[in-house]
Motif scaffolding. Structure first.
Motif, PDB file in Angstrom:
ATOM      1  N   MET A   1      49.515  38.542  37.472  1.00 47.70           N
ATOM      2  CA  MET A   1      48.560  39.203  38.344  1.00 47.70           C
ATOM      3  C   MET A   1      47.116  38.933  37.912  1.00 47.70           C
ATOM      4  N   THR A   2      46.863  39.016  36.602  1.00 51.03           N
ATOM      5  CA  THR A   2      45.492  38.784  36.148  1.00 51.03           C
ATOM      6  C   THR A   2      45.067  37.341  36.386  1.00 51.03           C
ATOM      7  N   GLU A   3      45.996  36.392  36.202  1.00 48.58           N
ATOM      8  CA  GLU A   3      45.658  34.991  36.471  1.00 48.58           C
ATOM      9  C   GLU A   3      45.430  34.770  37.967  1.00 48.58           C
ATOM     10  N   ALA A   4      46.274  35.383  38.805  1.00 50.83           N
ATOM     11  CA  ALA A   4      46.094  35.256  40.256  1.00 50.83           C
ATOM     12  C   ALA A   4      44.791  35.911  40.696  1.00 50.83           C
ATOM     13  N   PHE A   5      44.434  37.011  40.061  1.00 46.47           N
ATOM     14  CA  PHE A   5      43.172  37.672  40.393  1.00 46.47           C
ATOM     15  C   PHE A   5      41.992  36.754  40.066  1.00 46.47           C
ATOM     16  N   SER A   6      42.051  36.109  38.912  1.00 49.36           N
ATOM     17  CA  SER A   6      40.972  35.192  38.528  1.00 49.36           C
ATOM     18  C   SER A   6      40.854  34.035  39.505  1.00 49.36           C
ATOM     19  N   ARG A   7      41.988  33.519  39.951  1.00 44.48           N
ATOM     20  CA  ARG A   7      41.951  32.430  40.926  1.00 44.48           C
ATOM     21  C   ARG A   7      41.348  32.901  42.245  1.00 44.48           C
ATOM     22  N   ALA A   8      41.682  34.127  42.655  1.00 48.08           N
ATOM     23  CA  ALA A   8      41.134  34.664  43.902  1.00 48.08           C
ATOM     24  C   ALA A   8      39.627  34.868  43.798  1.00 48.08           C
ATOM     25  N   VAL A   9      39.174  35.344  42.655  1.00 44.31           N
ATOM     26  CA  VAL A   9      37.735  35.516  42.439  1.00 44.31           C
ATOM     27  C   VAL A   9      37.018  34.184  42.625  1.00 44.31           C
ATOM     28  N   ASP A  10      37.570  33.140  42.036  1.00 43.64           N
ATOM     29  CA  ASP A  10      36.952  31.819  42.156  1.00 43.64           C
ATOM     30  C   ASP A  10      36.984  31.320  43.591  1.00 43.64           C
ATOM     31  N   GLU A  11      38.124  31.470  44.254  1.00 47.21           N
ATOM     32  CA  GLU A  11      38.257  30.947  45.618  1.00 47.21           C
ATOM     33  C   GLU A  11      37.310  31.639  46.581  1.00 47.21           C
ATOM     34  N   LEU A  12      37.069  32.927  46.362  1.00 49.48           N
ATOM     35  CA  LEU A  12      36.216  33.693  47.265  1.00 49.48           C
ATOM     36  C   LEU A  12      34.745  33.670  46.845  1.00 49.48           C
ATOM     37  N   GLY A  13      34.432  32.909  45.827  1.00 53.37           N
ATOM     38  CA  GLY A  13      33.046  32.768  45.415  1.00 53.37           C
ATOM     39  C   GLY A  13      32.440  34.036  44.873  1.00 53.37           C
ATOM     40  N   ALA A  14      33.193  34.749  44.062  1.00 53.01           N
ATOM     41  CA  ALA A  14      32.746  36.049  43.538  1.00 53.01           C
ATOM     42  C   ALA A  14      32.774  36.031  42.014  1.00 53.01           C
ATOM     43  N   ARG A  15      32.256  37.093  41.430  1.00 51.51           N
ATOM     44  CA  ARG A  15      32.396  37.314  39.990  1.00 51.51           C
ATOM     45  C   ARG A  15      32.677  38.786  39.766  1.00 51.51           C
ATOM     46  N   VAL A  16      33.528  39.082  38.804  1.00 50.60           N
ATOM     47  CA  VAL A  16      33.927  40.461  38.535  1.00 50.60           C
ATOM     48  C   VAL A  16      32.738  41.256  38.031  1.00 50.60           C
ATOM     49  N   ASP A  17      32.561  42.456  38.573  1.00 49.05           N
ATOM     50  CA  ASP A  17      31.422  43.297  38.227  1.00 49.05           C
ATOM     51  C   ASP A  17      31.862  44.761  38.136  1.00 49.05           C
ATOM     52  N   GLY A  18      32.934  44.988  37.376  1.00 44.38           N
ATOM     53  CA  GLY A  18      33.438  46.342  37.227  1.00 44.38           C
ATOM     54  C   GLY A  18      34.810  46.329  36.582  1.00 44.38           C
ATOM     55  N   PRO A  19      35.307  47.486  36.197  1.00 46.46           N
ATOM     56  CA  PRO A  19      36.613  47.562  35.533  1.00 46.46           C
ATOM     57  C   PRO A  19      37.755  47.223  36.482  1.00 46.46           C
ATOM     58  N   MET A  20      38.830  46.684  35.923  1.00 41.78           N
ATOM     59  CA  MET A  20      40.033  46.379  36.687  1.00 41.78           C
ATOM     60  C   MET A  20      40.824  47.670  36.913  1.00 41.78           C
ATOM     61  N   VAL A  21      41.371  47.813  38.102  1.00 43.15           N
ATOM     62  CA  VAL A  21      42.124  49.015  38.461  1.00 43.15           C
ATOM     63  C   VAL A  21      43.505  48.594  38.949  1.00 43.15           C
ATOM     64  N   TRP A  22      44.532  49.049  38.237  1.00 48.21           N
ATOM     65  CA  TRP A  22      45.900  48.743  38.642  1.00 48.21           C
ATOM     66  C   TRP A  22      46.380  49.755  39.668  1.00 48.21           C
ATOM     67  N   GLY A  23      47.147  49.276  40.658  1.00 51.41           N
ATOM     68  CA  GLY A  23      47.723  50.136  41.671  1.00 51.41           C
ATOM     69  C   GLY A  23      49.132  50.554  41.319  1.00 51.41           C
ATOM     70  N   TRP A  24      49.816  51.100  42.307  1.00 54.48           N
ATOM     71  CA  TRP A  24      51.140  51.694  42.145  1.00 54.48           C
ATOM     72  C   TRP A  24      52.129  50.683  41.572  1.00 54.48           C
ATOM     73  N   PHE A  25      52.678  51.002  40.377  1.00 51.02           N
ATOM     74  CA  PHE A  25      53.665  50.170  39.695  1.00 51.02           C
ATOM     75  C   PHE A  25      53.204  48.722  39.529  1.00 51.02           C
ATOM     76  N   GLY A  26      51.891  48.527  39.387  1.00 51.12           N
ATOM     77  CA  GLY A  26      51.365  47.193  39.153  1.00 51.12           C
ATOM     78  C   GLY A  26      51.433  46.264  40.342  1.00 51.12           C
ATOM     79  N   ARG A  27      51.654  46.823  41.524  1.00 49.40           N
ATOM     80  CA  ARG A  27      51.770  45.985  42.725  1.00 49.40           C
ATOM     81  C   ARG A  27      50.426  45.436  43.177  1.00 49.40           C
ATOM     82  N   THR A  28      49.343  46.149  42.851  1.00 46.19           N
ATOM     83  CA  THR A  28      48.006  45.688  43.217  1.00 46.19           C
ATOM     84  C   THR A  28      47.107  45.698  41.987  1.00 46.19           C
TER      85      THR A  28
END
Length: 262
Positions: A1-28
Motif C-alpha cells: 500500500m505504501t509503495e502504491a501510494f508513492s506511485r500514485a503521488v508521483d503519477e498525480l503530480g503531488a507531494r505528501v504534505d501531512g501524516p498518513m492515515v490508514w482506513g478500515w482494516f488497512g483497506r485505504t
C-alpha cells in the motif's frame, strides 16, 4: 500500500504534505498532499484483490462526484488514477482538501460529543434531501438482505420496505465535518429505505443521548413507520458488524432500542 501510494503521488503530480492515515482494516491509505494544479488536496488510495476491484464500493466516490459535486456539500473529486500489480488493484482519488475536523475520529460518537449549531443541522437536512431525490440504479440496502438478517440478528420478523430513496449510505460521525458540515466517503451511496441516513446517524450516536435526540428532532421521519423500519434495518446492520468484533460498546443500547421498536 505504501509503495502504491508513492506511485500514485508521483503519477498525480503531488507531494505528501501531512501524516498518513490508514482506513478500515488497512483497506485505504490517505494523506494531505500538495499539487501544482489544485493546491492543497486529499489523496486517498483504496485497494482490493484484482478480481474484486469493481462494482458499488469501487466506483462509488467517482459516481458520487458526477451526481453531487455541484449540489451537495462534499469534497470535490479532482482526478483519479489506477493500477494493478501483484494480484491487487489500486485506485487513487485526488480530492478537495477540507480544513475541518470530523465530528468524531471513530464512527461511534462519545458521550461528551458537542452538539453542532442549528445551521449545521439545517445544512445536513438540506443535503440529505437533495441526495434522496437523485435517481440511481445503485443499491445500498436490499430487501433480500433484510429478510435474511433481521430474524438472524434481532430475532424479529423482517419488515417489508415500502418506501425507498437514495442515501449517502454511511452517514456516521466520522464522515461528517464538525463546522459546515461536509459529507465525506461516498463509496456506498445508493437506494435505501426512507430515513436510512438519519437512522444511521442516530444509531451511531446512542452513547451521546443529547446528540441522538437532536438527530430525531431534525429528522421527523424517524418517528414515522418508515423511520421505524429504517432504524430496525440499521440496528441489524450494526449488530451484524458487532458480531465481527466492531463497536461492541453499541451492542447493549442497540438491543434495547430494537426491543422498543419491535
Amino acid at each position: 500500500m505504501t509503495e502504491a501510494f508513492s506511485r500514485a503521488v508521483d503519477e498525480l503530480g503531488a507531494r505528501v504534505d501531512g501524516p498518513m492515515v490508514w482506513g478500515w482494516f488497512g483497506r485505504t491509505l490517505s494523506a494531505g498532499v500538495r499539487c501544482t494544479r489544485f493546491g492543497r488536496c486529499w489523496l486517498r488510495l483504496v485497494s482490493a484483490p484484482e478480481d474484486k476491484a469493481m462494482g458499488k464500493i469501487w466506483e462509488g466516490n467517482a459516481l458520487a462526484a458526477e451526481y453531487f459535486d455541484a449540489t451537495v456539500t462534499k469534497p470535490a473529486l479532482y482526478e483519479s488514477a489506477g493500477e494493478a500489480r501483484g494480484g491487487y488493484a489500486y485506485r487513487a482519488e485526488l480530492s478537495q482538501y477540507i480544513p475541518e475536523d470530523v465530528c468524531s475520529p471513530l464512527p461511534v460518537l462519545g458521550p461528551d460529543a458537542v452538539i453542532p449549531p442549528d445551521s449545521w443541522w439545517e445544512s445536513l437536512r438540506a443535503d440529505l434531501s437533495t441526495v434522496a431525490k437523485a435517481v440511481t440504479d445503485r443499491v445500498a440496502v436490499r430487501q433480500e438482505w433484510v429478510d435474511r438478517s433481521v430474524p438472524r440478528f434481532l430475532n424479529l420478523p423482517a419488515p417489508q420496505v415500502t418506501e425507498w430513496e437514495t442515501a449517502h449510505g454511511d452517514l456516521q460521525p466520522a464522515n461528517l465535518t464538525s463546522r459546515t458540515p461536509y459529507l465525506l466517503d461516498w463509496e456506498g451511496f445508493g437506494t435505501a429505505p426512507v430515513g436510512y441516513d438519519p437512522a444511521m446517524l442516530w444509531a451511531y450516536s446512542l452513547l451521546a443521548p443529547a446528540f441522538a435526540e437532536r438527530v430525531r428532532e431534525t429528522f421527523p421521519v424517524l418517528g414515522t413507520e418508515a423511520g421505524r423500519v429504517a432504524r430496525i434495518i440499521v440496528i441489524t446492520e450494526l449488530m451484524q458488524s458487532a458480531s465481527r468484533g466492531d463497536h461492541p460498546e453499541l451492542v447493549g443500547p442497540l438491543r434495547r432500542m430494537a426491543e422498543d421498536l419491535a
